[in-house]
Design an enzyme around this catalytic site. Structure first.
Site, PDB file in Angstrom:
ATOM      1  N   LYS A   1       4.847  33.094  46.692  1.00  0.00           N
ATOM      2  CA  LYS A   1       5.907  34.106  46.710  1.00  0.00           C
ATOM      3  C   LYS A   1       6.740  33.930  47.961  1.00  0.00           C
ATOM      4  CE  LYS A   1       7.904  37.917  45.268  1.00  0.00           C
ATOM      5  NZ  LYS A   1       9.190  37.176  45.266  1.00  0.00           N
TER       6      LYS A   1
ATOM      7  N   GLY B   1      15.371  36.307  46.961  1.00  0.00           N
ATOM      8  CA  GLY B   1      16.541  35.948  47.772  1.00  0.00           C
ATOM      9  C   GLY B   1      16.183  35.687  49.234  1.00  0.00           C
ATOM     10  N   ASP B   2      17.115  35.111  49.936  1.00  0.00           N
ATOM     11  CA  ASP B   2      17.052  34.930  51.395  1.00  0.00           C
ATOM     12  C   ASP B   2      18.503  34.695  51.808  1.00  0.00           C
ATOM     13  OD1 ASP B   2      15.071  34.453  53.786  1.00  0.00           O
ATOM     14  OD2 ASP B   2      16.455  32.788  53.939  1.00  0.00           O
TER      15      ASP B   2
ATOM     16  N   THR C   1      14.108  45.241  53.178  1.00  0.00           N
ATOM     17  CA  THR C   1      13.830  44.497  54.416  1.00  0.00           C
ATOM     18  C   THR C   1      14.387  45.254  55.625  1.00  0.00           C
ATOM     19  OG1 THR C   1      14.017  42.485  53.106  1.00  0.00           O
ATOM     20  CG2 THR C   1      13.942  42.216  55.492  1.00  0.00           C
TER      21      THR C   1
ATOM     22  N   SER D   1       9.258  43.347  46.791  1.00  0.00           N
ATOM     23  CA  SER D   1       9.219  42.318  45.745  1.00  0.00           C
ATOM     24  C   SER D   1       7.873  42.375  45.015  1.00  0.00           C
ATOM     25  CB  SER D   1       9.382  40.923  46.355  1.00  0.00           C
ATOM     26  OG  SER D   1      10.738  40.638  46.580  1.00  0.00           O
TER      27      SER D   1
ATOM     28  N   LYS E   1       2.820  36.569  56.493  1.00  0.00           N
ATOM     29  CA  LYS E   1       3.501  37.839  56.210  1.00  0.00           C
ATOM     30  C   LYS E   1       2.966  38.477  54.933  1.00  0.00           C
ATOM     31  CE  LYS E   1       7.984  37.469  56.308  1.00  0.00           C
ATOM     32  NZ  LYS E   1       9.434  37.388  56.035  1.00  0.00           N
TER      33      LYS E   1
ATOM     34  N   LYS F   1       8.480  29.125  50.041  1.00  0.00           N
ATOM     35  CA  LYS F   1       9.904  29.265  50.379  1.00  0.00           C
ATOM     36  C   LYS F   1      10.634  28.113  49.724  1.00  0.00           C
ATOM     37  CE  LYS F   1      12.537  32.004  52.887  1.00  0.00           C
ATOM     38  NZ  LYS F   1      12.318  33.382  53.336  1.00  0.00           N
TER      39      LYS F   1
ATOM     40  N   ASN G   1      22.422  41.148  53.986  1.00  0.00           N
ATOM     41  CA  ASN G   1      21.535  42.135  53.360  1.00  0.00           C
ATOM     42  C   ASN G   1      20.660  42.875  54.386  1.00  0.00           C
ATOM     43  OD1 ASN G   1      18.463  42.337  52.301  1.00  0.00           O
ATOM     44  ND2 ASN G   1      19.897  43.091  50.790  1.00  0.00           N
TER      45      ASN G   1
HETATM   46  N1  NDP Z   1      16.723  39.179  52.257  1.00  0.00           N
HETATM   47  C1  NDP Z   1      15.460  39.514  52.505  1.00  0.00           C
HETATM   48  O1  NDP Z   1      14.849  40.285  51.775  1.00  0.00           O
HETATM   49  C2  NDP Z   1      14.765  38.961  53.686  1.00  0.00           C
HETATM   50  C3  NDP Z   1      15.415  38.230  54.650  1.00  0.00           C
HETATM   51  N2  NDP Z   1      14.750  37.861  55.780  1.00  0.00           N
HETATM   52  C4  NDP Z   1      15.422  37.116  56.837  1.00  0.00           C
HETATM   53  O2  NDP Z   1      16.510  37.897  57.341  1.00  0.00           O
HETATM   54  C5  NDP Z   1      17.561  37.041  57.820  1.00  0.00           C
HETATM   55  C6  NDP Z   1      18.860  37.416  57.162  1.00  0.00           C
HETATM   56  O3  NDP Z   1      18.737  37.272  55.759  1.00  0.00           O
HETATM   57  P1  NDP Z   1      19.703  38.022  54.730  1.00  0.00           P
HETATM   58  O4  NDP Z   1      20.300  39.201  55.357  1.00  0.00           O
HETATM   59  O5  NDP Z   1      18.940  38.153  53.482  1.00  0.00           O
HETATM   60  O6  NDP Z   1      20.798  36.904  54.489  1.00  0.00           O
HETATM   61  P2  NDP Z   1      22.371  37.090  54.171  1.00  0.00           P
HETATM   62  O7  NDP Z   1      22.806  35.791  53.644  1.00  0.00           O
HETATM   63  O8  NDP Z   1      22.583  38.311  53.370  1.00  0.00           O
HETATM   64  O9  NDP Z   1      22.982  37.347  55.608  1.00  0.00           O
HETATM   65  C7  NDP Z   1      22.772  36.433  56.640  1.00  0.00           C
HETATM   66  C8  NDP Z   1      23.587  36.873  57.829  1.00  0.00           C
HETATM   67  O10 NDP Z   1      23.231  36.076  58.945  1.00  0.00           O
HETATM   68  C9  NDP Z   1      24.355  35.299  59.366  1.00  0.00           C
HETATM   69  N3  NDP Z   1      23.934  33.938  59.669  1.00  0.00           N
HETATM   70  C10 NDP Z   1      23.375  33.037  58.822  1.00  0.00           C
HETATM   71  N4  NDP Z   1      23.151  31.877  59.438  1.00  0.00           N
HETATM   72  C11 NDP Z   1      23.601  32.042  60.700  1.00  0.00           C
HETATM   73  C12 NDP Z   1      23.655  31.213  61.827  1.00  0.00           C
HETATM   74  N5  NDP Z   1      23.209  29.947  61.777  1.00  0.00           N
HETATM   75  N6  NDP Z   1      24.159  31.730  62.969  1.00  0.00           N
HETATM   76  C13 NDP Z   1      24.612  33.003  63.022  1.00  0.00           C
HETATM   77  N7  NDP Z   1      24.603  33.845  61.973  1.00  0.00           N
HETATM   78  C14 NDP Z   1      24.097  33.373  60.846  1.00  0.00           C
HETATM   79  C15 NDP Z   1      25.284  35.278  58.179  1.00  0.00           C
HETATM   80  O11 NDP Z   1      26.602  35.012  58.603  1.00  0.00           O
HETATM   81  P3  NDP Z   1      27.564  34.049  57.722  1.00  0.00           P
HETATM   82  O12 NDP Z   1      28.031  34.916  56.609  1.00  0.00           O
HETATM   83  O13 NDP Z   1      28.619  33.627  58.665  1.00  0.00           O
HETATM   84  O14 NDP Z   1      26.714  32.899  57.248  1.00  0.00           O
HETATM   85  C16 NDP Z   1      25.072  36.682  57.618  1.00  0.00           C
HETATM   86  O15 NDP Z   1      25.763  37.643  58.362  1.00  0.00           O
HETATM   87  C17 NDP Z   1      17.062  35.612  57.555  1.00  0.00           C
HETATM   88  O16 NDP Z   1      16.371  35.155  58.694  1.00  0.00           O
HETATM   89  C18 NDP Z   1      16.065  35.802  56.414  1.00  0.00           C
HETATM   90  O17 NDP Z   1      15.118  34.748  56.359  1.00  0.00           O
HETATM   91  C19 NDP Z   1      13.463  38.232  56.021  1.00  0.00           C
HETATM   92  C20 NDP Z   1      12.778  38.943  55.086  1.00  0.00           C
HETATM   93  C21 NDP Z   1      13.329  39.280  53.807  1.00  0.00           C
HETATM   94  O1  AKG Z   2      11.012  38.970  48.464  1.00  0.00           O
HETATM   95  C1  AKG Z   2      10.505  37.877  48.585  1.00  0.00           C
HETATM   96  O2  AKG Z   2       9.775  37.352  47.767  1.00  0.00           O
HETATM   97  C2  AKG Z   2      10.721  37.031  49.817  1.00  0.00           C
HETATM   98  C3  AKG Z   2      11.486  37.626  50.920  1.00  0.00           C
HETATM   99  C4  AKG Z   2      11.597  36.601  51.992  1.00  0.00           C
HETATM  100  O3  AKG Z   2      12.111  35.528  51.746  1.00  0.00           O
HETATM  101  C5  AKG Z   2      11.019  36.809  53.300  1.00  0.00           C
HETATM  102  O4  AKG Z   2      10.176  37.708  53.441  1.00  0.00           O
HETATM  103  O5  AKG Z   2      11.341  36.064  54.233  1.00  0.00           O
END
Ligand code: NDP
Ligand code: AKG
Length: 445
Positions: A88, A163-164, A207, A377, A112, A124, A238
């Protein structure tokens, strides 16, 4: 186990995967003492079997852009460990994606998911395809092409992606549609689905909300309230959006948001109405954060910079890995930050973590504080299995309980002799012990 030796060995075997080596190097020293209390672990070479993924799937993705040109990208799925449940973890679409980054994410995900208390293994996946600047039709064709290979390797009891970065509701919808077409079956094979087709209420929020619930538990260990505190948030996707929403609901003042081009600082605070603007800008118009400063002239846009030089009580890094370096962490500490809770995965470099811990501020690693997303999830998988949909209140309450349990487990395993809670150690040891016991029970496989 000699943690340094294991890391050295992995470095030699995987020399081009710095983020994977970084993640392993952060975890092993923190579990070394506990591991060495169990000679049976060493006899079973548990540590190498836990660090090296079960399976790495790598494939070419071919798709046609709007000009009719044929494009290729790389696709990956890392199935890291499935001893406590089906693989997952999320899928990331971003130009920076490579094998080492996905291996670090899958390794972290295993710990995690173990912490969540739910039966989920770690995985992943992703691609070096970036949805940025692509039309909806291009994104759809890419997702379909990606699933044309991935579908053989996943299933509701095998591996359940989500998603991520770069993969939100739109992408999950296209991936799900193609899986259904190829397999001729409706199943809960992906999470983060739309509400109309099996998605869980609160999954989009989970998240970010979970990160703030974890923060509240950390603050309560020092009798500190969140209301009235100033907060720096990075990212505007997100996780950042819903971390900001929960902070605003609880009376904190959110000062910053960012994207990969720069950050905005709003001295008046980002309120509900301004956050609605950001959600529309990012999720519908797919615009850039600098437009916020055109809409709200009191705000300042800092091109090419990160928000960590601003003064605030709390920092929530919610963008990407290694986005706070040692100097930035020292600046945050010098500016009086009291807590850092990671919404992103591995956003703090080792030097930054060292700076937070030696200043004895509250610091939560992502595998603990951002576990709310994968937890909901897991709850989506449960709802799909029982063909039911729970209310938002029900899911949110379960999320709060899970985040509190994770926090309390970190306290149990991470409290040091001077009373300082080392959340990093606590999360690593708690996550590790459950996986280790399950691996031992299942034999050498
Ligand atoms: N979605 C989820 O449920 C989960 C997400 N995460 C983690 O949270 C973080 C954000 O994910 P999420 O919000 O889902 O992703 P999104 O794609 O929704 O948003 C990512 C954000 O981070 C910015 N970003 C991405 N890459 C870079 C970079 N190299 N330098 C600076 N800014 C950057 C993006 O800007 P831009 O638009 O310019 O790319 C955007 O604002 C990640 O580390 C992800 O692994 C952890 C647990 C669960
Ligand atoms: O919801 C999921 O299965 C994974 C979320 C995720 O990618 C993370 O926890 O980093």
């Amino acid at each position: 186990m000699n943690a340094a030796q294991v890391v050295e060995n992995l470095k030699c075997r995987f020399p081009n995967e710095p983020e994977y080596i970084q993640a392993v190097s952060q975890v092993l020293p923190t579990i070394e003492e506990e591991y060495n209390k169990h000679p049976e672990f060493e006899k079973a070479n548990l540590i190498e079997r836990l660090c090296i993924p079960d399976r790495v799937i790598e494939f070419r993705v071919t798709w046609v852009d709007d000009k009719g040109q044929v494009q290729t990208n790389m696709g990956y799925r890392i199935q890291h460990n499935n001893v406590i449940g089906p693989y997952k973890g999320g899928i990331r679409f971003h130009k920076s994606v490579n094998l080492g980054i996905l291996k670090f994410l899958a390794f972290e995900q295993t710990f995690k998911n173990s912490l969540t208390t739910l039966p989920m293994g770690g995985a992943k996946g992703g691609s070096d395809f970036s949805p940025r600047g692509k039309s909806d039709a291009e994104v759809m064709r890419f997702c379909q092409a990606f699933m044309n290979e991935l579908y053989r390797h996943i299933g509701p009891d095998i591996d359940v992606p989500a998603g991520d970065i770069g993969v939100g509701g739109r992408e999950i919808g296209y991936l799900f549609g193609q899986y259904k077409k190829l397999t001729h079956e409706w199943s809960g094979v992906l999470t983060g689905k739309g509400r109309e087709f099996g998605g869980s209420l609160i999954r989009p929020e989970a998240t970010g909300y979970g990160t703030v619930y974890f923060l509240l538990s950390m603050l309560s260990t020092r009798n500190i309230e969140l209301a009235g505190k100033s907060v720096l948030i990075s990212g505007s996707g997100n996780v950042a959006q819903y971390a900001a929403e929960k902070c605003i609901q609880l009376g904190a003042k959110v000062l910053t948001l960012s994207d990969s081009d720069g950050y905005i600082y709003d001295p008046d605070g980002i309120d509900r109405e301004k956050l609605d603007y950001v959600m529309e800008l990012k999720n519908i118009e797919r615009g850039r954060i600098k437009e916020y400063a055109d809409e709200y002239p009191n705000a300042v846009y800092h091109a090419g910079e990160r928000p960590w030089g601003e003064k605030a009580d709390i920092a929530l890094p919610c963008a990407t890995q290694n986005e706070i370096n040692g100097d930035e962490a020292k600046t945050l500490v010098a500016n009086g930050v009291i807590a850092v809770a990671e919404g992103a995965n591995m956003p703090s470099t080792p030097e930054a973590i060292e700076a937070f811990q030696s200043a004895k501020i509250l610091y939560a690693p992502g595998k603990a504080s951002n576990a709310g997303g994968v937890s909901v999830s897991g709850l989506e998988m449960s709802q799909n299995s029982e063909r039911l949909s729970w209310t938002a209140e029900d899911v949110d309450n379960r999320l709060k309980v899970i985040m509190k349990d994770i926090h309390d487990n970190c306290v149990k395993y991470g409290t040091e002799s001077d009373g300082y809670i080392n959340y990093e150690k606590g999360a690593n040891v708690a996550g590790f012990m459950k996986v280790a016991k399950a691996m031992m029970a299942q034999g050498i496989v």
